[in-house]
Enzyme design. Structure first.
Site, PDB file in Angstrom:
ATOM      1  N   CYS A 210       2.351  33.509 -31.731  1.00  0.00           N
ATOM      2  CA  CYS A 210       2.539  33.513 -30.281  1.00  0.00           C
ATOM      3  C   CYS A 210       1.640  34.576 -29.665  1.00  0.00           C
ATOM      4  O   CYS A 210       1.605  35.721 -30.143  1.00  0.00           O
ATOM      5  CB  CYS A 210       3.997  33.795 -29.934  1.00  0.00           C
ATOM      6  SG  CYS A 210       5.167  32.683 -30.745  1.00  0.00           S
TER       7      CYS A 210
ATOM      8  N   ARG B 123      16.112  31.506 -30.790  1.00  0.00           N
ATOM      9  CA  ARG B 123      15.429  32.662 -31.368  1.00  0.00           C
ATOM     10  C   ARG B 123      16.055  33.980 -30.922  1.00  0.00           C
ATOM     11  O   ARG B 123      16.215  34.237 -29.730  1.00  0.00           O
ATOM     12  CB  ARG B 123      13.945  32.654 -30.984  1.00  0.00           C
ATOM     13  CG  ARG B 123      13.165  33.839 -31.559  1.00  0.00           C
ATOM     14  CD  ARG B 123      11.697  33.776 -31.209  1.00  0.00           C
ATOM     15  NE  ARG B 123      11.086  32.564 -31.720  1.00  0.00           N
ATOM     16  CZ  ARG B 123      10.331  31.754 -30.999  1.00  0.00           C
ATOM     17  NH1 ARG B 123      10.076  32.023 -29.750  1.00  0.00           N
ATOM     18  NH2 ARG B 123       9.822  30.666 -31.548  1.00  0.00           N
TER      19      ARG B 123
ATOM     20  N   CYS C 158      10.121  44.798 -17.100  1.00  0.00           N
ATOM     21  CA  CYS C 158       8.864  44.745 -17.837  1.00  0.00           C
ATOM     22  C   CYS C 158       8.063  46.037 -17.746  1.00  0.00           C
ATOM     23  O   CYS C 158       7.760  46.533 -16.642  1.00  0.00           O
ATOM     24  CB  CYS C 158       8.017  43.581 -17.323  1.00  0.00           C
ATOM     25  SG  CYS C 158       6.533  43.312 -18.324  1.00  0.00           S
TER      26      CYS C 158
ATOM     27  N   CYS D 133       8.584  42.029 -12.279  1.00  0.00           N
ATOM     28  CA  CYS D 133       9.767  41.809 -13.107  1.00  0.00           C
ATOM     29  C   CYS D 133      10.410  43.152 -13.463  1.00  0.00           C
ATOM     30  O   CYS D 133       9.752  44.031 -14.043  1.00  0.00           O
ATOM     31  CB  CYS D 133       9.401  41.050 -14.377  1.00  0.00           C
ATOM     32  SG  CYS D 133       8.487  39.516 -14.070  1.00  0.00           S
TER      33      CYS D 133
ATOM     34  N   CYS E 188       0.022  43.831 -14.921  1.00  0.00           N
ATOM     35  CA  CYS E 188       0.473  42.557 -14.369  1.00  0.00           C
ATOM     36  C   CYS E 188       0.907  42.724 -12.915  1.00  0.00           C
ATOM     37  O   CYS E 188       1.649  43.656 -12.580  1.00  0.00           O
ATOM     38  CB  CYS E 188       1.631  42.009 -15.203  1.00  0.00           C
ATOM     39  SG  CYS E 188       2.215  40.387 -14.634  1.00  0.00           S
TER      40      CYS E 188
ATOM     41  N   CYS F 225       8.867  26.352 -24.796  1.00  0.00           N
ATOM     42  CA  CYS F 225       9.622  27.509 -25.288  1.00  0.00           C
ATOM     43  C   CYS F 225      10.131  28.247 -24.058  1.00  0.00           C
ATOM     44  O   CYS F 225       9.334  28.778 -23.277  1.00  0.00           O
ATOM     45  CB  CYS F 225       8.729  28.411 -26.133  1.00  0.00           C
ATOM     46  SG  CYS F 225       9.492  29.956 -26.658  1.00  0.00           S
TER      47      CYS F 225
ATOM     48  N   CYS G   3       1.440  29.252 -29.990  1.00  0.00           N
ATOM     49  CA  CYS G   3       2.218  29.388 -28.767  1.00  0.00           C
ATOM     50  C   CYS G   3       1.502  30.383 -27.864  1.00  0.00           C
ATOM     51  O   CYS G   3       0.951  31.381 -28.342  1.00  0.00           O
ATOM     52  CB  CYS G   3       3.644  29.888 -29.083  1.00  0.00           C
ATOM     53  SG  CYS G   3       4.708  30.079 -27.623  1.00  0.00           S
TER      54      CYS G   3
END
Length: 331
Positions: free
Chosen positions: A110, A273, A73, A70, A66, A201, A141
């Site tokens: 998801c 969640r 991550c 972040c 990616c 979400c 999702c």
């Protein structure tokens, strides 16, 4: 301006409505723990069955590489975590995995891809995944990063139920964690998804070195959206070797439960969640989270690239607590 009731037990609902102020949320967060949990459980019981928990399954359909940075991550190309990038998973394999998840009791599936945003060449496969999982009778999702208008419209047409796009933390602390995408970018994506008629979400991560006020401000942002997210995942940071947050100090369990309770009170009809970090939680901590209003978890051995308690452990915990899986709501 709303006024905060001085006695949290005297008026279980309706004493504070959006827009929330930080002062109101802070007063709740800092209340005596027993009063906070009583308030959260009261609100929870007025909106949900307190002994039902919704089960979701998360699959990484494209792992690693990616371009975002972040700090938490393992999939960022900016960090040396040893994770190799993969290509987008074949549609047939995704449907096979979704079928297994459905048969094991999951009602929502998801799918996450480590992208800044999907490329046009990937959208046909992504749409086919949504359609295939929907055909199994499950809620769908996706979390794919930022979307353009055409991509959002295609996902809606395919029948996508939810789009996950976390705001991660407060606007104040955001730049300490991510520099490749702005806080405003995330809010814009949420608004675009909502306008398309897809359920939202969105939640965040705690234990990244933020202050308690950042956790509060994150929830204030979510609770003051034009509509509350239908799902609010609260993640406890899993420190990953090779990331900037590998040595982050863990959040104290009681402080984490306070975040869950605050989310329940401020967003009473949302599914809250318990997401990443459950492997580091004791059964007693999870039980407190359920009492505080958490009513959704991810099941399965992994969450994208991180460990997660297996179904056997969750089944045993549910049995001990008298909790049952939530059935899929009528579409």
């Amino acid at each position: 301006m709303n006024e905060l009731s001085p006695d949290l037990t005297s008026d279980p609902i309706g004493w504070a409505l959006p827009p929330w102020t930080r002062a109101e949320a802070q007063a709740l967060h800092d209340a005596p723990f027993n009063d906070l949990l009583f308030q959260a459980q009261t609100v929870h019981r007025q909106n949900f069955d307190p002994n039902k928990v919704q089960l979701s399954r998360l699959l990484s359909i494209k792992t690693g590489g990616c371009p975002e940075d972040c700090g938490y991550c393992s999939q960022s190309a900016h960090h040396e975590t040893g994770l190799k990038a993969s290509k987008l998973m074949e549609v047939r394999r995704v449907i096979t995995e979704a079928t297994k998840a459905r048969d094991a009791g999951a009602t929502r599936y998801c799918m996450g891809a480590a992208w800044r945003n999907p490329k046009g060449r990937d959208m046909d496969a992504v749409v086919a995944m949504v359609e295939g999982v929907k055909a199994l009778g499950m809620e769908t999702c996706m979390t794919l990063g930022m979307l353009d208008l055409e991509q959002t419209a295609r996902l809606k047409q395919a029948g996508l139920d939810y789009y996950n796009h976390n705001i991660d933390t407060s606007e104040r602390y955001y730049s300490e964690i991510i520099s490749t995408r702005s806080f405003a970018d995330r809010l814009d994506t949420l608004e675009q998804v909502r306008q398309a008629g897809i359920k939202v979400c969105s939640g965040g991560i705690v234990g990244m070195g933020e202050e308690p006020v950042d956790r509060i401000d994150m929830l204030v942002t979510l609770a003051n959206l034009p509509e509350h997210p239908e799902s609010v995942p609260i993640n406890m940071l899993i420190p990953i070797e090779g990331t900037p947050l590998a040595e982050a100090k863990p959040i104290e369990p009681i402080e984490f439960v306070r975040v869950i309770a605050l989310a329940r009170i401020m967003m009473p009809k949302s599914h809250v969640r318990l997401s990443a970090g459950r492997t580091a939680m004791t059964d007693e901590m999870q039980a407190l989270c359920f009492f505080a209003g958490a009513n959704s978890i991810f099941v399965g051995d992994t969450l994208l690239t991180a460990d997660n308690p297996g179904e056997d452990k969750d089944t045993l915990l549910f049995r001990r607590l008298g909790i049952e899986p939530m059935e899929l709501e009528a579409q």
